[in-house]
Design a protein around this motif. Sequence first.
Motif: not given
Length: 504
Positions: A110-113, A235-243, A245-248, A299-303
């Motif tokens: 979610f924070t691009g590392k 965790l592959r499935g979980y992390l895929k969903i995270c990715k 959501v993050k992209e969208r 920054i938008v994500e953090n706020i």
Amino acid sequence: MDLLAFEKSLIALFVAVTAAIVVSKLRGKRLRLPPGPIPVPVFGNWLQVGDDLNHRNLSALARRYGDALLLRMGQRNLVVVSSPSLAREVLHTQGVEFGSRTRNVVFDIFTGKGQDMVFTVYGEHWRKMRRIMTVPFFTNKVVQQYRAGWEDEAGRVVDDVRADVRAGTEGVVLRRRLQLMMYNNMYRIMFDRRFESEEDPLFLRLKELNWERSRLAQSFDYNYGDFIPILRPFLRGYLKICKEVKERRLQLFKDYFLEERKKLSSTKATDNSKLKCAIDHILDAQKKGEINEDNVLYIVENINVAAIETTLWSIEWGVAELVNHPEIQQKLRQEIDDVLGPGVQVTEPDTHRLPYLQAVIKETLRLRMAIPLLVPHMNLNEAKLGGYDIPAESKILVNAWWLANNPSSWKNPEEFRPERFLEEEAKVEANGNDFRYLPFGVGRRSCPGIILALPILGITIGRLVQNFELLPPPGHKKIDTSEKGGQFSLHILKHSTIVAKPRA
Ligand code: HEM
């Protein structure tokens, strides 16, 4: 997960157990580690303490093992700090040593590392991001520029609730309307935009994606893959969903907000004398080459998470406590009427003349801290704390909730009693002037948003109490204040129905 991968994982697990035992026997260097339950190979203490390391469970462990305790969660070292003096050490005296952040596998996504500000390690990038964000977000000038907007938004909440007959009889889930208000408070600052109603399709998409992001990040469901790296394939499935959501989510910020703002500022002549919104300042920094477009998006994500959710949860807790303590609610209403005169609506400058309102807010933040363990800190290098050795890259949790709810340093801490901040704790402020009370942290990584959060809380809670009698729904004496904790967040479990009876 197919059978082959499963078998491979089992073999890897066996090898890792054997290796861990051999390594621990051979390891020459003896560190003086903080006390804690005895770990077993591979799993460490994870099976003993479980997943839910919330502020209450961690305070129970602190009572047993001490104010600095070590938990081995699989491969990760977790140090829990539970006294004001050790908190001072971590946040102030050794603020640089402990000023980094850990990220787990999900926060990495979610924070691009760590391309953001909240979750980046202490160093050049963090300093730059914090500097770039300060002028557009975290100064008194921003408060003065936007306070009329926050007063307007709180006024609209009052109007809408008043207009809804159900609100005064059977009750409504007040949080829903307050959520729209909080988005508007922050989107006005960020993009000079607001959403007209709770049904606005863009608001609904935004809200949904932010909710998904928080749910996925704060969940305990992925701990096993984070603690024990060889289990990560599961965790592959979980992390895929995270990715996904993050992209969208970042795409939504980009398409509907950033691009819009860029278009607007290229068509309008933006002379410097005109008031800019926060993102204009951030885009200026991008143009100068100080940050890249991803940093702008983060920054938008953090706020979206750091500002909106935390403040909303705190408002919701404040309202819940006032519903459950009608005598405190009435005393607050009386103060507002006495100081401002009946019907005169609370504004930001008024909040400084309303000591009981301030005390109610402080007490809410004490008992119901939105981030009770602060955002996890981390030491990049091996460090010393309270005479113990802290291995490099340990996750450091400061149990701020326990510091503010420990009966050995607070009178009846389990009681919601704002008076304490006018009596025995009158000198204690939310800005960290006392290490027993750190709702926003203190020091280098403390919350810069405190400057916005406190006036927004004052205006919102003040307006609600002066315009309505806030009550539990018919047939109930109190509303449910069960807590729901996450990796480091705390909010109310049930978004209760509340009766808001307009005052005559
Ligand atoms: C009642 C509302 C809020 C509470 C209780 C709260 C609490 C906190 C806490 C406990 C931390 C971590 C401190 C630490 O790790 O030492 C934090 C960090 C942060 N907060 Fe807040 N916060 C609130 C509102 C806001 C708002 C309104 C904003 C922005 C407008 C904001 C932006 C941030 C940022 C950017 C950080 C990361 C700072 C860093 O890592 O350098 N917060 N907040």
